[in-house]
Design an enzyme around this catalytic site. Sequence first.
Site, short mmCIF file in Angstrom:
data_model
loop_
_atom_site.label_atom_id
_atom_site.label_comp_id
_atom_site.label_asym_id
_atom_site.label_seq_id
_atom_site.Cartn_x
_atom_site.Cartn_y
_atom_site.Cartn_z
N THR A 87 0.86 -1.17 0.00
CA THR A 87 0.00 0.00 0.00
C THR A 87 0.91 1.23 0.00
O THR A 87 1.66 1.44 0.95
CB THR A 87 -0.89 0.03 1.26
OG1 THR A 87 -1.64 -1.19 1.32
CG2 THR A 87 -1.85 1.21 1.22
N LYS A 162 -7.92 1.27 -3.05
CA LYS A 162 -7.56 0.85 -1.69
C LYS A 162 -7.76 1.99 -0.68
O LYS A 162 -8.36 1.81 0.38
CB LYS A 162 -6.11 0.37 -1.70
CG LYS A 162 -5.44 0.23 -0.36
CD LYS A 162 -5.65 -1.11 0.27
CE LYS A 162 -5.08 -1.12 1.68
NZ LYS A 162 -5.32 -2.35 2.37
N LYS A 237 -1.91 4.96 8.64
CA LYS A 237 -1.12 5.05 7.40
C LYS A 237 -2.05 5.24 6.19
O LYS A 237 -1.83 6.13 5.36
CB LYS A 237 -0.29 3.76 7.22
CG LYS A 237 0.41 3.69 5.88
CD LYS A 237 1.04 2.34 5.56
CE LYS A 237 1.49 2.31 4.11
NZ LYS A 237 2.13 1.08 3.70
#
Length: 291
Positions: A87, A162, A237
Amino acid sequence: MNIGFIGLGNMGSPMAANLAAAGHAVTGFDLVAPCPAGVAKAATAAEAAAGRDVVITMLPNGAILRAVADEILPVMTKGAVFLDCSTVDVESARSVAARAADAGVLAMDAPVSGGVGGATAGTLTFMAGGADNAFAIAKPLFDIMGQKAVHCGPSGNGQAAKICNNMILGVTMIATCEAFALADKLGLDRAKMFDVVSTSSGYSWSMNAYCPAPGVGPQSPADNDYKPGFAAELMLKDLRLSQQAAEAVDADTPMGERAAALYAAFVDEENGKGMDFSAMLPRFEKRGRHG
Ligand code: NAD
């Protein structure tokens, strides 16, 4: 296939192991983590990447991805696929894809959801960005490591999917937790609250599948002292990546911004680090209207 796998941490190790168990020849590299059973060890990232049909990376962030890309792109076979499952920020994904194209390599960003449990069980969901031919080559590998792969469009779109998904998740988890804390103070039993909301318009994955209240709904990290699961710092994050992207394209995301600020306070100032992201509920429980 002949596969290189770089980044053998919590996620990468079981993913690489599943590919090897399915009969692929996997050569791995990590700065510190050991290779799982069935995976041959390379001495450098370049050695893991040279001559492979597909090179998979599972790394902590975009800066590290860019550095690894610099090292491996010059030695990768022309027409091979560089499949990044980390990611990272959308900009790093698109920049690496452009450099891969210059090197004659097919790049695909394919971040995952499903966590360590999904990586181990081979039930991840992949959100892929890149060209059709790269997706076609990667698809059999997605089928081993996961249960679903969605081709979301060109490079960077996997990362976009995502972070949008996880922005919704962060916001709905906070909304679910603050609603439970309010319900407590109003004298509403948590089991009754779950019974109503999980079958009413307030339902969501956070409520129905991952209920933050212990002893209520299906088994979740709340039933295990909020041990992750999905750690609060990983949610932070992803929320930060969503806000970085929103800033870059001038998108108004007030709820995402607030969720990022709340998880930042939780992780950095309130001992939330190492707790599951649903531990927002005990955090709200302890607080009054203004803190
Ligand atoms: P991790 O920290 O366990 O693993 C990362 C690995 O990369 C480490 O073993 C580290 O030594 C290695 N590494 C760092 N720099 C390197 C380099 N230059 N060359 C080779 N190896 C290097 O992290 P993780 O939990 O496995 O997560 C990996 C990625 O997956 C992250 O981008 C994370 O956001 C994403 N992700 C994690 C989860 C989860 O639940 N853990 C879920 C979805 C997505």
